[in-house]
Design a protein around this motif. Sequence first.
Motif, mmCIF file in Angstrom:
data_model
loop_
_atom_site.group_PDB
_atom_site.id
_atom_site.type_symbol
_atom_site.label_atom_id
_atom_site.label_comp_id
_atom_site.label_asym_id
_atom_site.label_seq_id
_atom_site.Cartn_x
_atom_site.Cartn_y
_atom_site.Cartn_z
ATOM 1 N N GLY A 34 4.651 9.078 -8.281
ATOM 2 C CA GLY A 34 3.315 8.828 -7.748
ATOM 3 C C GLY A 34 2.484 8.012 -8.709
ATOM 4 O O GLY A 34 1.351 8.357 -9.029
ATOM 5 N N CYS A 35 3.023 6.908 -9.163
ATOM 6 C CA CYS A 35 2.409 6.133 -10.250
ATOM 7 C C CYS A 35 1.127 5.398 -9.862
ATOM 8 O O CYS A 35 0.359 4.991 -10.726
ATOM 9 C CB CYS A 35 3.403 5.146 -10.825
ATOM 10 N N TRP A 36 0.899 5.188 -8.585
ATOM 11 C CA TRP A 36 -0.286 4.509 -8.073
ATOM 12 C C TRP A 36 -0.431 3.128 -8.713
ATOM 13 O O TRP A 36 0.430 2.286 -8.497
ATOM 14 C CB TRP A 36 -1.509 5.394 -8.250
ATOM 15 N N ILE A 37 -1.475 2.875 -9.493
ATOM 16 C CA ILE A 37 -1.715 1.520 -10.024
ATOM 17 C C ILE A 37 -1.252 1.357 -11.468
ATOM 18 O O ILE A 37 -1.595 0.389 -12.135
ATOM 19 C CB ILE A 37 -3.193 1.092 -9.882
ATOM 20 N N GLY A 38 -0.461 2.318 -11.968
ATOM 21 C CA GLY A 38 0.179 2.159 -13.267
ATOM 22 C C GLY A 38 -0.599 2.624 -14.479
ATOM 23 O O GLY A 38 -0.241 2.285 -15.601
ATOM 24 N N TRP A 39 -1.627 3.434 -14.276
ATOM 25 C CA TRP A 39 -2.424 3.866 -15.435
ATOM 26 C C TRP A 39 -1.577 4.638 -16.443
ATOM 27 O O TRP A 39 -1.676 4.402 -17.655
ATOM 28 C CB TRP A 39 -3.642 4.694 -15.002
ATOM 29 N N ASP A 56 6.332 4.943 -6.433
ATOM 30 C CA ASP A 56 5.302 5.222 -5.441
ATOM 31 C C ASP A 56 5.813 4.704 -4.107
ATOM 32 O O ASP A 56 6.700 3.841 -4.064
ATOM 33 C CB ASP A 56 3.988 4.539 -5.814
ATOM 34 N N THR A 57 5.244 5.218 -3.025
ATOM 35 C CA THR A 57 5.622 4.737 -1.699
ATOM 36 C C THR A 57 4.663 3.656 -1.206
ATOM 37 O O THR A 57 4.940 3.019 -0.200
ATOM 38 C CB THR A 57 5.640 5.886 -0.672
ATOM 39 N N ASP A 58 3.578 3.438 -1.921
ATOM 40 C CA ASP A 58 2.553 2.465 -1.542
ATOM 41 C C ASP A 58 2.844 1.113 -2.205
ATOM 42 O O ASP A 58 2.603 0.929 -3.398
ATOM 43 C CB ASP A 58 1.176 2.990 -1.953
ATOM 44 N N ARG A 59 3.354 0.173 -1.437
ATOM 45 C CA ARG A 59 3.726 -1.137 -1.984
ATOM 46 C C ARG A 59 2.529 -1.898 -2.550
ATOM 47 O O ARG A 59 2.656 -2.607 -3.549
ATOM 48 C CB ARG A 59 4.430 -1.974 -0.923
ATOM 49 N N ASN A 60 1.378 -1.746 -1.938
ATOM 50 C CA ASN A 60 0.176 -2.408 -2.432
ATOM 51 C C ASN A 60 -0.203 -1.876 -3.819
ATOM 52 O O ASN A 60 -0.550 -2.638 -4.723
ATOM 53 C CB ASN A 60 -0.984 -2.227 -1.445
ATOM 54 N N ALA A 61 -0.130 -0.559 -3.990
ATOM 55 C CA ALA A 61 -0.410 0.040 -5.299
ATOM 56 C C ALA A 61 0.605 -0.433 -6.333
ATOM 57 O O ALA A 61 0.239 -0.716 -7.483
ATOM 58 C CB ALA A 61 -0.392 1.561 -5.195
ATOM 59 N N LEU A 62 1.870 -0.558 -5.939
ATOM 60 C CA LEU A 62 2.899 -1.028 -6.866
ATOM 61 C C LEU A 62 2.653 -2.475 -7.307
ATOM 62 O O LEU A 62 2.875 -2.819 -8.472
ATOM 63 C CB LEU A 62 4.292 -0.887 -6.244
ATOM 64 N N ARG A 63 2.171 -3.318 -6.404
ATOM 65 C CA ARG A 63 1.822 -4.694 -6.785
ATOM 66 C C ARG A 63 0.731 -4.692 -7.845
ATOM 67 O O ARG A 63 0.789 -5.433 -8.822
ATOM 68 C CB ARG A 63 1.381 -5.500 -5.566
ATOM 69 N N LYS A 64 -0.262 -3.839 -7.654
ATOM 70 C CA LYS A 64 -1.345 -3.723 -8.639
ATOM 71 C C LYS A 64 -0.817 -3.171 -9.955
ATOM 72 O O LYS A 64 -1.229 -3.610 -11.031
ATOM 73 C CB LYS A 64 -2.463 -2.844 -8.094
ATOM 74 N N PHE A 76 8.619 -0.663 -12.000
ATOM 75 C CA PHE A 76 8.010 0.022 -10.865
ATOM 76 C C PHE A 76 8.953 -0.093 -9.686
ATOM 77 O O PHE A 76 9.500 -1.166 -9.418
ATOM 78 C CB PHE A 76 6.646 -0.585 -10.529
ATOM 79 N N VAL A 77 9.149 1.029 -8.996
ATOM 80 C CA VAL A 77 10.111 1.111 -7.906
ATOM 81 C C VAL A 77 9.437 1.736 -6.691
ATOM 82 O O VAL A 77 8.753 2.758 -6.820
ATOM 83 C CB VAL A 77 11.334 1.971 -8.322
#
Length: 181
Positions: A34-39, A56-64, A76-77
């Motif tokens: 659940g890494c979200w935006i990588g903090w 994370d399952t949120d591709r948009n959050a992974l891009r960030k 990030f996966v």
Amino acid sequence: MRYREDIETRFTARHKACIRFSGDVRDRVILDVGCWIGWYERFMAEKGCKFITGIDTDRNALRKAKKNVSVDRCEFVCASAHRLPFRANIFDLVSMFDVLEHLPVNLESDVLSEVNRTLSMGGLLLVSVPNNHFIAKLFDPAYFLIGHRHYALNEISGLMEKIGFNIYEVKYGEGSRKLYR
């Protein structure tokens, strides 16, 4: 001020507590569920971890997250905690900060068993969940709107012990636990 999803804007005291609770991560291989935006990845890399993988399952959050953290020892996966795409026994530390309460009801055991599979012997699991206290619920709009779950200490400890974790340290006021496999 306009809402922004970046580490500097969204960083809270709870995040700082999670970083402190992680302790010495030098030379550890880490999985952040659940890494979200990588903090967390950003700060663990700064603290000298050997390698960190955020899922994370949120591709948009992974891009960030990829924009926020650009170090060689981080990846990030897009993956679900239900079926981790990793071999058994490869992570020295797994973090799950504010993840369990977002899982479908009654799937916590399945996810924690999968996490346990990926932890090396003597590996460390860090978990942070919302406290099951009426004040915590009162100040959590998601509790009322979408059924955001909160956990009592005996509930989360019993779940962990059932799966096979040995509880090493509990910081209930910060909502965190250190659990060794």
